[in-house]
Design an enzyme around this catalytic site. Structure first.
Site, short mmCIF file in Angstrom:
data_model
loop_
_atom_site.label_atom_id
_atom_site.label_comp_id
_atom_site.label_asym_id
_atom_site.label_seq_id
_atom_site.Cartn_x
_atom_site.Cartn_y
_atom_site.Cartn_z
N ASP A 172 0.71 -1.19 0.09
CA ASP A 172 -0.06 -0.07 0.08
C ASP A 172 0.91 1.19 -0.01
OD1 ASP A 172 -2.38 1.62 0.07
OD2 ASP A 172 -3.19 0.25 1.70
N ASP A 233 -10.71 2.97 -3.02
CA ASP A 233 -11.10 1.53 -2.64
C ASP A 233 -12.60 1.32 -3.04
OD1 ASP A 233 -8.90 1.89 -1.28
OD2 ASP A 233 -9.59 1.81 0.51
#
Ligand code: GLA
Length: 431
Positions: A172, A233
Site C-alpha cells: 500500500d 477503494d
C-alpha cells in the site's frame, strides 16, 4: 450488385483481419512486464479487506476479527467448496495483521494474540491445502490503518516475507511523504522481493497514490509490479462499482494497452456475495472484471454465501474470459442512451462483448446492435456464432456480418456475449 458488395466486404474483411493480426503481434511485443514469471493471467483469490476490514475485536467478534482462525476457515472452504478448483488460489491477508511494534531485530511480527502460530504456520497450513498466501505491507512510515510501515526496512521485510513462505505482497502507499519516496520505495521493494529468490506476486497501489500529483508512468510501473490499483477503494455498493467502471473507461487510452501477461490494472476486489449489490449488479461486476482482465480477488464470507453468488463467481466460461491467455484488456466501445458496450479480444480470434444497461428506472430494455463493427470489425466477419454467457448461458446462433443482434438488458445488469468467428459456409451448414 450483391456480388460486388460481397467482394468489397471480403476486401474490407481482409484489411480488418490484417489489423487484427497487428493487434495480436502487438500483444506479443507489448510493454515490458516485471520479469518474475508470475501473474501471466490475472491473479485469482480472496482478500479480506472489503468484507472484514480492520476488525481487531476477537473477544466479542471471534468469527470476523482479523485472525489466523479466519484465514484457516477460508482456506478450508476454498478447497472444500470448489473455489480452488475454479482457479481461486491466493488467500490474502490485508491490513491489520501486525503487532503494533517490530521485534528486537527490526522484523515485522504478527499480532501474537490473533495469530498465535505466526504467519509462517499459517503459510504452511495454506500451502498444505494447495493454496498460496498473500500478505500486506506499506511503502511509507505506517500502513493505512496505522501499523508499522516498511519505509527504511524494505530488505528486511522482503526477506521476512520470503522466510515465512509468503507468495504475494499487497504493498500500500499510505504515509509516504513524497512522490519520489513513493516511486523509489515501490521500485526498491520490487527488487528486494526479487533478491529473496522466492516467487512473490507484487501487487501495488503505486498509481493510485501518484494520480493526485501527476500522471503515473505506466510503462515504468509495469516493469516493477504484477498489478496496480489506479482508483480508490471499492465499497459494497453499485455506486462504487459504477464509479470504478467510469474511471476505467474515461482513462482507457492511458491504461488498457499497458496491461498484459505479467502486469494488470487492478480495479479492486470483487464484492459479489455480500450485501450491497443486486443480482444484476453482481452480474455486471463479474462480467466487467472479466472484460477488464482484472485480478479476481473476492472479498466476501465464504461461510455465508448464496448459491447464486457462488455459481456466478465460479462460472467457468466467465473465468475463462478473465484468464484468456492472450491477456489483452478490454475497453468501452461506445455509450449511448445509458447503454454501454464494452469488448475484449480473446485468443483464437474470438471476442467478448458486454452490454450494460445503466438506466435505473423502468424494466428490461431491448437493445439492437449491428454486429459488423464489433471486435474491430472482424469478430463477425464473415459470420460468427454468438453465445450468451451472462446473465444465463444460451446459444444465440449464427450472425452474418450485415445482421443485427437484439438483446434485453435488466436495469444495472449486463448481457455478456462470446463471439466466435466462423466462415459463412459453416454458418449456413449449421443453420
Ligand atoms: C487502503 C487500500 C485498501 C486497504 C486499506 C487497508 O485504503 O487501498 O485496499 O488495503 O488501505 O488499510
Amino acid at each position: 450488385m450483391t456480388m460486388n458488395l460481397r467482394s468489397r466486404n471480403q476486401r474490407l474483411g481482409c484489411l480488418l483481419a490484417l489489423r487484427f493480426l497487428a493487434l495480436v503481434l502487438w500483444a506479443v511485443h507489448g510493454a515490458k512486464a516485471l520479469d518474475n514469471g508470475l501473474a501471466m493471467t490475472p491473479t485469482m483469490g480472496w482478500l479480506h479487506w472489503e468484507r472484514f476490514m480492520c476488525n481487531l475485536n476477537c473477544q466479542e467478534e471471534p468469527d470476523s476479527c482479523i485472525s489466523e482462525h479466519l484465514f484457516m476457515q477460508m482456506a478450508d472452504l476454498m478447497v472444500s467448496d470448489g473455489w480452488k478448483d475454479a482457479g481461486y488460489e491466493y488467500l490474502c491477508i490485508d491490513d491489520c495483521w501486525m503487532a503494533p511494534q517490530r521485534d528486537s531485530k527490526g522484523r515485522l511480527q504478527a499480532d501474537p494474540q490473533r495469530f498465535p502460530g505466526g504467519i509462517s504456520r499459517l503459510a504452511d497450513y495454506v500451502h498444505n491445502k494447495g493454496l498460496k498466501l498473500g500478505i500486506y505491507a506499506d511503502v511509507g512510515n505506517k500502513t493505512c490503518a496505522g501499523f508499522p510501515g516498511s519505509f527504511g526496512y524494505y530488505d528486511i521485510d522482503a526477506q521476512t516475507f520470503a522466510d515465512w513462505g509468503v507468495d504475494l505482497l499487497k504493498f500500500d502507499g499510505c504515509y509516504c511523504d513524497s512522490v519520489e519516496h513513493l516511486t523509489d520505495g515501490y521500485k526498491y521493494m520490487s527488487m528486494a522481493l526479487n533478491r529473496t529468490g522466492r516467487s512473490i506476486v507484487y501487487s501495488c497501489e503505486w498509481p493510485l497514490y501518484v494520480w493526485p500529483f501527476q500522471k503515473p508512468d505506466y510503462t515504468e510501473i509495469r516493469q516493477y509490479c504484477n498489478h496496480w490499483r489506479n482508483f480508490g477503494d471499492i465499497f459494497d455498493s453499485w455506486q462504487s462499482v459504477k464509479s470504478i467502471l467510469d474511471w476505467t473507461s474515461s482513462h482507457q487510452k492511458g491504461i488498457v494497452d499497458v496491461a498484459g501477461p505479467g502486469g494488470w490494472n487492478d480495479p479492486d476486489m470483487l464484492v459479489i456475495g455480500n450485501f450491497g449489490l443486486s443480482w444484476d449488479q453482481q452480474v455486471t461486476q463479474m462480467a466487467l472484471w472479466a472484460i477488464m482482465a482484472a485480478p479476481l480477488l473476492m472479498s466476501n464470507d465464504l461461510r455465508h454465501i448464496s448459491p447464486q453468488a457462488k455459481a456466478l463467481l465460479q462460472n467457468k466460461d466467465v473465468i475463462a474470459i478473465n484468464q484468456d491467455p492472450l491477456g489483452k484488456q478490454g475497453y468501452q466501445l461506445r455509450k449511448e442512451e445509458n447503454i454501454e458496450v464494452w469488448e475484449r479480444p480473446l485468443s483464437d480470434l474470438a471476442w467478448v462483448v458486454a452490454m450494460i444497461n445503466l438506466q435505473e428506472i423502468g424494466g428490461p430494455r431491448s437493445y439492437t446492435i449491428s454486429v459488423a463493427p464489433l471486435g474491430r470489425g472482424v469478430a463477425c466477419n464473415p459470420a460468427c456464432l454468438i453465445i450468451q454467457l451472462l446473465p444465463e448461458k444460451k446459444e444465440l446462433g449464427f450472425y452474418e456480418w450485415d445482421s443485427n443482434l437484439k438483446t434485453w438488458i435488466n436495469p444495472t445488469g449486463t448481457v455478456l456475449l462470446r463471439l466466435e468467428r466462423t466462415s459463412q459456409h459453416t454458418s449456413k451448414l449449421l443453420l
